[in-house]
Design an enzyme around this catalytic site. Structure first.
Site, PDB file in Angstrom:
ATOM      1  N   TYR A   1      17.833   2.975 -34.425  1.00 51.09           N
ATOM      2  CA  TYR A   1      17.389   2.940 -33.577  1.00 51.09           C
ATOM      3  C   TYR A   1      15.365   2.786 -34.736  1.00 51.09           C
ATOM      4  CZ  TYR A   1      19.554   2.453 -29.291  1.00 51.09           C
ATOM      5  OH  TYR A   1      21.065   1.957 -28.843  1.00 51.09           O
TER       6      TYR A   1
ATOM      7  N   TYR B   1      26.799   5.070 -33.659  1.00 51.42           N
ATOM      8  CA  TYR B   1      25.594   6.177 -34.282  1.00 51.42           C
ATOM      9  C   TYR B   1      26.418   7.735 -33.135  1.00 51.42           C
ATOM     10  CZ  TYR B   1      23.018   5.239 -29.998  1.00 51.42           C
ATOM     11  OH  TYR B   1      22.910   4.662 -28.538  1.00 51.42           O
TER      12      TYR B   1
ATOM     13  N   ARG C   1      28.611   7.726 -30.084  1.00 49.37           N
ATOM     14  CA  ARG C   1      28.352   5.823 -29.621  1.00 49.37           C
ATOM     15  C   ARG C   1      28.857   4.926 -29.828  1.00 49.37           C
ATOM     16  NH1 ARG C   1      25.834   4.370 -25.199  1.00 49.37           N
ATOM     17  NH2 ARG C   1      27.136   4.242 -24.364  1.00 49.37           N
TER      18      ARG C   1
ATOM     19  N   HIS D   1      22.077  -2.927 -25.428  1.00 51.24           N
ATOM     20  CA  HIS D   1      21.587  -2.702 -24.876  1.00 51.24           C
ATOM     21  C   HIS D   1      20.543  -3.906 -24.010  1.00 51.24           C
ATOM     22  CE1 HIS D   1      21.311   1.648 -24.258  1.00 51.24           C
ATOM     23  NE2 HIS D   1      20.853   1.460 -25.647  1.00 51.24           N
TER      24      HIS D   1
HETATM   25 FE   LIG Z   1      21.598   2.699 -27.534  1.00 50.94          FE
END
Ligand SMILES: [Fe+3]
Lengths: 180, 230
Positions: free
Chosen positions: B95, B134, B144, B149
């Site tokens: 991210y 990740y 995950r 999202h």
């Molecule tokens: Fe996430």
């Protein structure tokens, strides 16, 4: 036709990537006459500030009307604040009271949603104003709460530049949350 | 507990242990406050905001994908002209966020953030790259599953939804406490489908993710009630 709703999932720790707005906290523009800051901490079970939450607010205006696309004006009705320092902050105008589902008058209030890592669904509460004693005393939702301690978790106290209310996610002084 | 939403206290997801409210939420009959909502509009969406593959003057690395779907309410009505916000990790699973310390490479041409408005049929479309899985520190060897999202407003406060879209046949779904926190019968509603019709020849694979928001009638729905129950 009744379709099955899409389940909620946590916003996770990186919600600011998608949900940060520079004007998020401004339900009304800075400098608006009569505007107040609603501030407070979001706290976890240990009493520690939650620094990766998002607090959203939705409310009527001082005239008791809700903002719509047609009457844009300067009152958005909606606020959004991160809690990077552990505190949310929303600049707004105090709402007028609006009736509830059964048409009964309610005290002025602001609907609150909290999103965060560790919250698999948003949690929903309401912010009332502690200095509206008379209206609060007649408010059907406040009156439906079990005791004064529960009511106190929803009452924002007058402060230097507006009102303060901590939102406690878990613990003995846990905020009263609602399902709608 | 509801048929749809995860229980707030889902102890396998460690962060819920200190953040999930432990008292049952009090049911409120939705009134004006809950049946209205912000009508956020065009002013928030730039012309390129639905294309995540070009940022800062170059092309993002990764498998290009089209992600689209229809946003409906429970009565089957399209949710029109409504803001959809989206964020995700890059193709390497990283991210663009100061708190993401996983040492996978950042992509100088991928911000991971998109916005669009639904059209008159409730349709939205994004062009992006497939996010990587990740690791996270929830438990030993925790990863995950790849996910995007999503944030949706609908037209009323009661419809507000933040969720995650997953990809079909991902072996990590069975091991993920966030996905597994959803009641079993509802989980597959979070998994997108490969959409060959929308796949663009020699350009991008397509995934379909339809989203259903709560109904807005003042009468309670079956699925309602203690939907946040701990
Ligand atoms: Fe996430």
């Amino acid at each position: 036709m009744t379709l099955l709703p899409t389940p909620s999932q946590t916003a996770g720790p990186f919600l600011s990537i998608g949900l940060r707005w520079n004007d998020g906290p401004y339900v009304v523009p800075p400098g608006t006459a009569g505007a107040v800051w609603l501030r407070g901490r979001v706290l976890d079970s240990a009493g520690d500030p939650v620094t990766d939450a998002l607090v959203e607010t939705w409310q009527a205006g001082p005239d008791g009307r809700f903002a719509s696309r047609e009457e844009t004006g300067n009152f958005r009705g909606f606020g959004r604040s991160e809690t990077l320092e552990g505190e949310y902050a929303v600049l707004t105008l105090k709402p007028a009271g609006v009736p509830d589902a059964e048409g009964r008058p309610q005290a002025p209030h602001v609907a609150v949603s909290i999103f965060a890592r560790g919250l698999l669904d948003r949690v929903i509460s309401r912010l009332y104003f502690a200095d509206e004693q008379e209206a609060n005393a007649a408010d059907p939702l406040l009156n439906s709460l079990p005791d004064d301690a529960a009511r106190a978790t929803l009452l924002a106290r007058p402060s230097r530049d507006g009102y303060r209310l901590n939102l406690v996610l878990q613990g003995s002084d846990e905020t009263v949350f609602f399902s709608v | 507990m509801s048929e749809t939403h995860p229980a707030l206290l889902s102890p396998d997801y460690l962060s819920t242990r200190t953040r999930a409210p432990l008292r049952d939420p009090l049911p409120v009959q939705p009134g004006m406050t809950e049946l209205t909502g912000p009508l956020l509009g065009q002013g928030r969406v730039g012309v390129h905001d639905a294309d995540l593959t070009r940022w800062a003057g170059g092309e993002a690395i990764g498998q290009r994908i089209v992600v689209s779907g229809r946003v409906l309410d429970q009565d089957g009505r399209p949710v029109r002209d409504s803001l959809v916000e989206l964020w995700q990790a890059n193709a390497a699973g990283r991210y663009r966020h100061t708190q993401d310390r996983w040492p996978a490479p950042l992509d100088p041409h991928f911000s991971g953030q998109g916005r669009t408005m639904t059209d008159n049929d409730g349709m939205y479309t994004f062009l992006t790259v497939r996010p990587g899985a990740y690791p996270w520190r929830n438990h030993d060897n925790a990863w995950r599953p790849a996910h995007i999202h999503f944030s949706l407003f609908g037209v009323a406060f009661v419809q507000r939804l933040v969720t995650q879209m997953y990809f079909p046949e991902d072996p990590l779904l069975a091991l993920d406490p966030i996905y597994q926190a959803v009641p079993a019968a509802a989980r597959e509603r979070l998994v997108s489908h490969y959409d060959h019709q929308a796949t663009q020849p020699e350009w991008a694979l397509a995934y379909r993710f339809d989203i259903v928001l709560r109904g807005v009638a003042a009468t309670p729905f079956e699925d309602e009630g203690e939907h946040d129950g701990g």
